[in-house]
Design an enzyme around this catalytic site. Structure first.
Site, mmCIF file in Angstrom:
data_model
loop_
_atom_site.group_PDB
_atom_site.id
_atom_site.type_symbol
_atom_site.label_atom_id
_atom_site.label_comp_id
_atom_site.label_asym_id
_atom_site.label_seq_id
_atom_site.Cartn_x
_atom_site.Cartn_y
_atom_site.Cartn_z
ATOM 1 N N LYS A 241 0.836 -1.208 0.000
ATOM 2 C CA LYS A 241 0.000 0.000 0.000
ATOM 3 C C LYS A 241 0.872 1.261 0.000
ATOM 4 O O LYS A 241 0.663 2.175 -0.795
ATOM 5 C CB LYS A 241 -0.919 0.023 1.242
ATOM 6 C CG LYS A 241 -1.855 -1.168 1.337
ATOM 7 C CD LYS A 241 -2.749 -1.099 2.577
ATOM 8 C CE LYS A 241 -2.017 -1.167 3.910
ATOM 9 N NZ LYS A 241 -1.279 -2.422 4.147
ATOM 10 N N ARG B 139 10.724 -0.666 11.403
ATOM 11 C CA ARG B 139 9.630 -0.449 12.350
ATOM 12 C C ARG B 139 9.647 -1.490 13.469
ATOM 13 O O ARG B 139 9.887 -2.662 13.201
ATOM 14 C CB ARG B 139 8.296 -0.516 11.603
ATOM 15 C CG ARG B 139 7.996 0.784 10.874
ATOM 16 C CD ARG B 139 6.834 0.682 9.934
ATOM 17 N NE ARG B 139 5.703 -0.084 10.446
ATOM 18 C CZ ARG B 139 4.598 -0.295 9.737
ATOM 19 N NH1 ARG B 139 4.495 0.185 8.515
ATOM 20 N NH2 ARG B 139 3.625 -0.998 10.258
ATOM 21 N N ARG C 83 -9.974 0.586 8.132
ATOM 22 C CA ARG C 83 -9.592 -0.787 8.459
ATOM 23 C C ARG C 83 -10.683 -1.521 9.215
ATOM 24 O O ARG C 83 -10.498 -2.687 9.549
ATOM 25 C CB ARG C 83 -8.335 -0.772 9.335
ATOM 26 C CG ARG C 83 -7.025 -0.939 8.560
ATOM 27 C CD ARG C 83 -5.878 -0.652 9.517
ATOM 28 N NE ARG C 83 -4.686 -1.367 9.213
ATOM 29 C CZ ARG C 83 -3.570 -0.806 8.719
ATOM 30 N NH1 ARG C 83 -3.532 0.471 8.413
ATOM 31 N NH2 ARG C 83 -2.514 -1.528 8.518
ATOM 32 N N ARG D 175 11.448 -5.235 5.329
ATOM 33 C CA ARG D 175 11.146 -3.839 4.987
ATOM 34 C C ARG D 175 12.014 -2.854 5.775
ATOM 35 O O ARG D 175 12.238 -2.995 6.964
ATOM 36 C CB ARG D 175 9.679 -3.573 5.312
ATOM 37 C CG ARG D 175 9.334 -2.094 5.463
ATOM 38 C CD ARG D 175 7.872 -1.836 5.361
ATOM 39 N NE ARG D 175 7.066 -2.394 6.420
ATOM 40 C CZ ARG D 175 5.737 -2.420 6.406
ATOM 41 N NH1 ARG D 175 5.069 -1.950 5.369
ATOM 42 N NH2 ARG D 175 5.069 -2.932 7.404
ATOM 43 N N ARG E 143 -1.196 -8.775 13.158
ATOM 44 C CA ARG E 143 -1.703 -7.809 12.168
ATOM 45 C C ARG E 143 -2.463 -8.518 11.050
ATOM 46 O O ARG E 143 -3.477 -8.012 10.565
ATOM 47 C CB ARG E 143 -0.532 -6.984 11.605
ATOM 48 C CG ARG E 143 -0.060 -5.925 12.619
ATOM 49 C CD ARG E 143 1.382 -5.539 12.435
ATOM 50 N NE ARG E 143 1.627 -4.845 11.186
ATOM 51 C CZ ARG E 143 2.849 -4.668 10.670
ATOM 52 N NH1 ARG E 143 3.912 -5.127 11.304
ATOM 53 N NH2 ARG E 143 2.999 -4.025 9.543
HETATM 54 P P1 ADP Z 1 2.239 -1.915 3.205
HETATM 55 O O1 ADP Z 1 2.232 -0.408 3.199
HETATM 56 O O2 ADP Z 1 1.038 -2.496 2.510
HETATM 57 O O3 ADP Z 1 2.429 -2.499 4.556
HETATM 58 P P2 ADP Z 1 4.831 -1.636 1.844
HETATM 59 O O4 ADP Z 1 4.498 -0.792 0.677
HETATM 60 O O5 ADP Z 1 5.540 -1.018 2.975
HETATM 61 O O6 ADP Z 1 3.492 -2.393 2.357
HETATM 62 O O7 ADP Z 1 5.671 -2.901 1.317
HETATM 63 C C1 ADP Z 1 6.199 -3.864 2.221
HETATM 64 C C2 ADP Z 1 7.601 -4.267 1.796
HETATM 65 O O8 ADP Z 1 7.531 -5.056 0.606
HETATM 66 C C3 ADP Z 1 8.517 -3.089 1.459
HETATM 67 O O9 ADP Z 1 9.821 -3.420 1.879
HETATM 68 C C4 ADP Z 1 8.437 -2.972 -0.076
HETATM 69 O O10 ADP Z 1 9.681 -2.491 -0.617
HETATM 70 C C5 ADP Z 1 8.193 -4.419 -0.481
HETATM 71 N N1 ADP Z 1 7.266 -4.535 -1.624
HETATM 72 C C6 ADP Z 1 6.178 -3.772 -1.898
HETATM 73 N N2 ADP Z 1 5.546 -4.209 -3.012
HETATM 74 C C7 ADP Z 1 6.238 -5.292 -3.434
HETATM 75 C C8 ADP Z 1 6.091 -6.191 -4.563
HETATM 76 N N3 ADP Z 1 5.083 -6.049 -5.433
HETATM 77 N N4 ADP Z 1 7.003 -7.178 -4.673
HETATM 78 C C9 ADP Z 1 8.019 -7.326 -3.778
HETATM 79 N N5 ADP Z 1 8.215 -6.509 -2.714
HETATM 80 C C10 ADP Z 1 7.340 -5.508 -2.547
HETATM 81 P P1 ADP Z 2 0.907 -1.922 7.591
HETATM 82 O O1 ADP Z 2 2.202 -1.820 6.911
HETATM 83 O O2 ADP Z 2 0.764 -3.089 8.515
HETATM 84 O O3 ADP Z 2 -0.251 -1.838 6.706
HETATM 85 P P2 ADP Z 2 0.511 0.722 8.889
HETATM 86 O O4 ADP Z 2 1.702 1.587 8.905
HETATM 87 O O5 ADP Z 2 -0.593 1.055 7.965
HETATM 88 O O6 ADP Z 2 1.012 -0.769 8.662
HETATM 89 O O7 ADP Z 2 -0.078 0.596 10.353
HETATM 90 C C1 ADP Z 2 0.734 0.282 11.454
HETATM 91 C C2 ADP Z 2 -0.135 0.084 12.691
HETATM 92 O O8 ADP Z 2 -0.822 1.305 12.979
HETATM 93 C C3 ADP Z 2 -1.219 -0.964 12.556
HETATM 94 O O9 ADP Z 2 -0.754 -2.278 12.830
HETATM 95 C C4 ADP Z 2 -2.227 -0.477 13.608
HETATM 96 O O10 ADP Z 2 -1.768 -0.773 14.927
HETATM 97 C C5 ADP Z 2 -2.144 1.027 13.450
HETATM 98 N N1 ADP Z 2 -3.098 1.534 12.428
HETATM 99 C C6 ADP Z 2 -2.791 2.127 11.247
HETATM 100 N N2 ADP Z 2 -3.910 2.470 10.586
HETATM 101 C C7 ADP Z 2 -4.949 2.083 11.386
HETATM 102 C C8 ADP Z 2 -6.372 2.129 11.255
HETATM 103 N N3 ADP Z 2 -6.947 2.653 10.162
HETATM 104 N N4 ADP Z 2 -7.116 1.623 12.272
HETATM 105 C C9 ADP Z 2 -6.548 1.090 13.374
HETATM 106 N N5 ADP Z 2 -5.218 0.997 13.556
HETATM 107 C C10 ADP Z 2 -4.419 1.490 12.565
#
Ligand code: ADP
Ligand code: ADP
Ligand code: ZN
Length: 228
Positions: free
Chosen positions: A23, A171, A98, A137, A182
């Site tokens: 995302k 993180r 969420r 990550r 999660r």
């Molecule tokens: P989210 O915000 O959904 O938690 P991230 O965008 O932070 O996910 O991506 C999680 C990890 O996976 C990051 O280290 C990113 O560089 C990597 N990543 C994201 N998309 C892909 C993909 N399509 N293939 C492989 N690695 C990916």
């Molecule tokens: P991810 O890469 O797991 O998608 P985020 O950075 O979006 O992680 O979120 C990290 C943490 O922040 C989540 O595991 C949760 O504890 C909290 N969080 C983020 N967005 C929300 C939301 N919309 N509702 C509840 N908790 C949230």
């Protein structure tokens, strides 16, 4: 921003997907390409924790354990951020809503402000791949660009491609235990929103197991259609 992609009406794009789905990575790319503002509730909550605000104090332990922060806190933070002028032209919501309660609150907020959901894009991935995605990550400490130990290293080792910084961070919740919690929270609370947005006629799904650039091409196509 590419001028040919200018958008007529304020619009909101929602990104749904489990931790590690991509995302944040894709939201950044869409921001560069379409000039939308990325709004990550995870980033806003981490900032609140770092600042030591009341909301941050309440959220910290929950986030560390991988649970969901209460709707009240998250909705208040989101509402506050969306009222800022840079959000008026449209936003990409990365990690919000969420829960069903958050989705309903968003509908009310958008009705008040005259904005509409252009698309809710569900990033579909295998649970098994998520632990590897999340545990590898890291991000640039200065500009926030995302990297991965196996899938996306900087072109020059140890130097951010975007800003040249040599400092990176990981993180505290990107460990196997918190990721398992999660993922459970995703399936129990967030996955039902796929049907919610399908019923609203705005759902799009993307195979997010593909490589980063393929996913981003597919998403750009969806955004272009949504705003056409
Ligand atoms: P989210 O915000 O959904 O938690 P991230 O965008 O932070 O996910 O991506 C999680 C990890 O996976 C990051 O280290 C990113 O560089 C990597 N990543 C994201 N998309 C892909 C993909 N399509 N293939 C492989 N690695 C990916
Ligand atoms: P991810 O890469 O797991 O998608 P985020 O950075 O979006 O992680 O979120 C990290 C943490 O922040 C989540 O595991 C949760 O504890 C909290 N969080 C983020 N967005 C929300 C939301 N919309 N509702 C509840 N908790 C949230
Ligand atoms: Zn950087």
């Amino acid at each position: 921003m590419d001028g040919s992609n200018a958008m007529a009406a304020p619009a909101v794009l929602i990104l749904l997907g489990p931790p590690g789905a991509g995302k944040g990575t894709q939201a950044r790319k869409l921001t560069d390409r379409f000039g939308l503002v990325q709004l990550s509730t995870g980033d806003l909550l981490r900032a609140a924790v770092a600042e030591g605000t009341e909301a941050g104090k309440q959220a910290e332990a929950v986030m560390k354990a991988g649970g969901l922060v209460s709707d009240d806190i998250v909705i208040a933070i989101l509402r506050d951020r969306m009222s800022q002028p840079d959000c008026a032209a449209g936003v990409i919501l990365d990690g919000f809503p969420r829960t069903a309660g958050q989705a309903r609150a968003l509908d009310s907020l958008l009705a008040e402000s005259g904005q509409e959901i252009a698309a809710a894009i569900s990033l579909e991935v295998d649970d098994a791949a998520m632990v590897e995605r999340v545990s590898g990550r890291y991000t640039c400490a200065k500009c926030g660009e995302g990297y991965h130990d196996s899938f996306k290293q900087p072109e020059t080792a140890g130097v951010c491609d975007v800003c040249g910084s040599t400092e990176f961070k990981r993180r505290p919740d990107d460990n196997a235990d918190a990721v398992a919690t999660r993922l459970e929270a995703y399936h129990a609370e967030t996955a039902p929103l796929i049907a919610y947005y399908s019923d609203q006629g705005v759902l799009k799904t993307v195979d997010a197991m593909a490589d980063i650039d393929s996913v981003s091409d597919r998403m750009a196509g969806i955004v272009q259609d949504a705003f056409a």
